[in-house]
Design a protein around this motif. Sequence first.
Motif, PDB file in Angstrom:
ATOM      1  N   SER A  23    -102.549 -26.472  68.842  1.00  0.00           N
ATOM      2  CA  SER A  23    -101.572 -25.390  68.683  1.00  0.00           C
ATOM      3  C   SER A  23    -100.298 -25.832  67.985  1.00  0.00           C
ATOM      4  N   HIS A  24    -100.129 -27.138  67.757  1.00  0.00           N
ATOM      5  CA  HIS A  24     -98.940 -27.632  67.073  1.00  0.00           C
ATOM      6  C   HIS A  24     -99.083 -27.594  65.554  1.00  0.00           C
ATOM      7  N   VAL A  25    -100.252 -27.254  65.059  1.00  0.00           N
ATOM      8  CA  VAL A  25    -100.471 -27.138  63.615  1.00  0.00           C
ATOM      9  C   VAL A  25    -100.112 -25.719  63.195  1.00  0.00           C
ATOM     10  N   THR A  26     -99.259 -25.575  62.208  1.00  0.00           N
ATOM     11  CA  THR A  26     -98.823 -24.250  61.779  1.00  0.00           C
ATOM     12  C   THR A  26     -99.938 -23.525  61.030  1.00  0.00           C
ATOM     13  N   LEU A  27     -99.740 -22.230  60.821  1.00  0.00           N
ATOM     14  CA  LEU A  27    -100.700 -21.457  60.034  1.00  0.00           C
ATOM     15  C   LEU A  27    -100.790 -22.003  58.613  1.00  0.00           C
ATOM     16  N   GLU A  28     -99.655 -22.427  58.063  1.00  0.00           N
ATOM     17  CA  GLU A  28     -99.662 -23.027  56.726  1.00  0.00           C
ATOM     18  C   GLU A  28    -100.489 -24.311  56.724  1.00  0.00           C
ATOM     19  N   GLY A  29    -100.354 -25.117  57.787  1.00  0.00           N
ATOM     20  CA  GLY A  29    -101.129 -26.345  57.888  1.00  0.00           C
ATOM     21  C   GLY A  29    -102.619 -26.081  57.972  1.00  0.00           C
ATOM     22  N   ARG A  30    -103.018 -25.085  58.749  1.00  0.00           N
ATOM     23  CA  ARG A  30    -104.444 -24.742  58.856  1.00  0.00           C
ATOM     24  C   ARG A  30    -104.999 -24.251  57.523  1.00  0.00           C
ATOM     25  N   GLN A  31    -104.195 -23.449  56.821  1.00  0.00           N
ATOM     26  CA  GLN A  31    -104.641 -22.958  55.519  1.00  0.00           C
ATOM     27  C   GLN A  31    -104.811 -24.115  54.542  1.00  0.00           C
ATOM     28  N   ALA A  32    -103.904 -25.089  54.595  1.00  0.00           N
ATOM     29  CA  ALA A  32    -104.011 -26.252  53.722  1.00  0.00           C
ATOM     30  C   ALA A  32    -105.273 -27.046  54.028  1.00  0.00           C
ATOM     31  N   LEU A  33    -105.615 -27.191  55.301  1.00  0.00           N
ATOM     32  CA  LEU A  33    -106.846 -27.899  55.662  1.00  0.00           C
ATOM     33  C   LEU A  33    -108.069 -27.178  55.079  1.00  0.00           C
ATOM     34  N   ARG A  34    -108.033 -25.849  55.106  1.00  0.00           N
ATOM     35  CA  ARG A  34    -109.172 -25.089  54.560  1.00  0.00           C
ATOM     36  C   ARG A  34    -109.263 -25.224  53.043  1.00  0.00           C
ATOM     37  N   GLU A  35    -108.113 -25.417  52.385  1.00  0.00           N
ATOM     38  CA  GLU A  35    -108.097 -25.478  50.931  1.00  0.00           C
ATOM     39  C   GLU A  35    -108.281 -26.895  50.386  1.00  0.00           C
ATOM     40  N   ALA A  36    -108.166 -27.886  51.248  1.00  0.00           N
ATOM     41  CA  ALA A  36    -108.297 -29.279  50.802  1.00  0.00           C
ATOM     42  C   ALA A  36    -109.739 -29.591  50.420  1.00  0.00           C
ATOM     43  N   ALA A  37    -109.893 -30.449  49.431  1.00  0.00           N
ATOM     44  CA  ALA A  37    -111.231 -30.909  49.052  1.00  0.00           C
ATOM     45  C   ALA A  37    -111.670 -32.075  49.927  1.00  0.00           C
ATOM     46  N   THR A  38    -110.699 -32.887  50.329  1.00  0.00           N
ATOM     47  CA  THR A  38    -110.978 -34.098  51.096  1.00  0.00           C
ATOM     48  C   THR A  38    -109.903 -34.278  52.162  1.00  0.00           C
ATOM     49  N   ILE A  39    -110.311 -34.821  53.310  1.00  0.00           N
ATOM     50  CA  ILE A  39    -109.369 -35.161  54.378  1.00  0.00           C
ATOM     51  C   ILE A  39    -109.569 -36.626  54.725  1.00  0.00           C
ATOM     52  N   ILE A  99    -109.332 -30.679  62.748  1.00  0.00           N
ATOM     53  CA  ILE A  99    -110.051 -30.403  61.496  1.00  0.00           C
ATOM     54  C   ILE A  99    -111.130 -29.355  61.722  1.00  0.00           C
ATOM     55  N   ALA A 100    -111.923 -29.516  62.795  1.00  0.00           N
ATOM     56  CA  ALA A 100    -113.017 -28.582  63.072  1.00  0.00           C
ATOM     57  C   ALA A 100    -112.494 -27.183  63.362  1.00  0.00           C
ATOM     58  N   SER A 101    -111.399 -27.082  64.112  1.00  0.00           N
ATOM     59  CA  SER A 101    -110.880 -25.766  64.486  1.00  0.00           C
ATOM     60  C   SER A 101    -110.265 -25.025  63.307  1.00  0.00           C
ATOM     61  N   SER A 102    -109.939 -25.755  62.233  1.00  0.00           N
ATOM     62  CA  SER A 102    -109.343 -25.103  61.064  1.00  0.00           C
ATOM     63  C   SER A 102    -110.375 -24.328  60.246  1.00  0.00           C
ATOM     64  N   GLY A 103    -111.654 -24.674  60.417  1.00  0.00           N
ATOM     65  CA  GLY A 103    -112.702 -24.021  59.644  1.00  0.00           C
ATOM     66  C   GLY A 103    -112.861 -24.566  58.239  1.00  0.00           C
ATOM     67  N   THR A 104    -112.332 -25.736  57.974  1.00  0.00           N
ATOM     68  CA  THR A 104    -112.412 -26.311  56.631  1.00  0.00           C
ATOM     69  C   THR A 104    -113.820 -26.808  56.306  1.00  0.00           C
ATOM     70  N   ASN A 105    -114.125 -26.818  55.019  1.00  0.00           N
ATOM     71  CA  ASN A 105    -115.369 -27.417  54.526  1.00  0.00           C
ATOM     72  C   ASN A 105    -115.088 -28.701  53.762  1.00  0.00           C
ATOM     73  N   ALA A 106    -113.902 -29.244  53.939  1.00  0.00           N
ATOM     74  CA  ALA A 106    -113.516 -30.444  53.203  1.00  0.00           C
ATOM     75  C   ALA A 106    -114.371 -31.641  53.592  1.00  0.00           C
ATOM     76  N   GLN A 107    -114.543 -32.538  52.638  1.00  0.00           N
ATOM     77  CA  GLN A 107    -115.204 -33.809  52.909  1.00  0.00           C
ATOM     78  C   GLN A 107    -114.246 -34.692  53.709  1.00  0.00           C
ATOM     79  N   VAL A 108    -114.727 -35.265  54.811  1.00  0.00           N
ATOM     80  CA  VAL A 108    -113.892 -36.131  55.640  1.00  0.00           C
ATOM     81  C   VAL A 108    -114.244 -37.583  55.345  1.00  0.00           C
ATOM     82  N   LEU A 109    -113.232 -38.334  54.902  1.00  0.00           N
ATOM     83  CA  LEU A 109    -113.409 -39.747  54.596  1.00  0.00           C
ATOM     84  C   LEU A 109    -112.656 -40.582  55.619  1.00  0.00           C
TER      85      LEU A 109
END
Length: 250
Positions: free
Chosen positions: A16-32, A52-62
């Motif tokens: 809950s400490h991650v802002t909406l902007e932060g979650r959107q950025a995780l979803r838009e990132a190509a890699t984490i 990362i999982a709760s953000s719904g991102t499809n980014a590649q995790v390295l």
Amino acid sequence: MITNLWLIGIGTGSESHVTLEGRQALREAATILLPLKGEDKDDLAKLRQRIIASSGTNAQVLTFEYPVRDLALPYLARVNAWHDEIARRWQLALDAAGVHGPTALLVWGDPALYDSTIRIAQRLSPAPRLRVIPGITAVQALTAAHAIPLNTVNGPVTITTGRRLRDEGWPEGAETLVVLLDGETSFTHLDLADLYIWWGAYLGSPEQILIEGPAAEVSQQIIESRAAARTQHGWIMDSYLLRRVGMAGE
């Protein structure tokens, strides 16, 4: 090569400490980029993975192994060498994966408050375009958990580290003192007779621990609770706020 690096504040590890902007950025990132700090701190990686999982991102995790500091070096040289090695490991992980698109990195607390991620990013060559997305800071989480204001009426606030508190004592002119990055309960080096403390660990998480009271009366409780929690979890993230007793309720 990293061309766009997004530093996303994640507070003290609560989803809950991650802002909406932060979650959107995780979803838009190509890699984490995900640091691994050894088995004794596996919970830290798991907390990041849950965010990362709760953000719904499809980014590649390295993942990359986090280096340890060379304790044989003087403090500043030790930190500089450590930062150089972290930057090198970022670069190796990304180059090996052939990354294209924005890369995100989750940052405990806030990327701009007693954190060196921005300075480490500036070591990369060529320097990436940085985007910094703040989350809830440890300072905000601490005062909110104790339901207190950060400052007294019209009063100043001083933020410092445990190392400086041990080396230099109570800062001249300080009224409200917030201490971060303290691995040694450095407030015990002060004269506790007229101090009131609000202490917290694992803020915002189910493991949250809060202790407050006259510092002379609760210092041993904090020391013991901190040691027990660190033994149980293998790591601890805590912070505290100090005020003179006469100002504690202002």
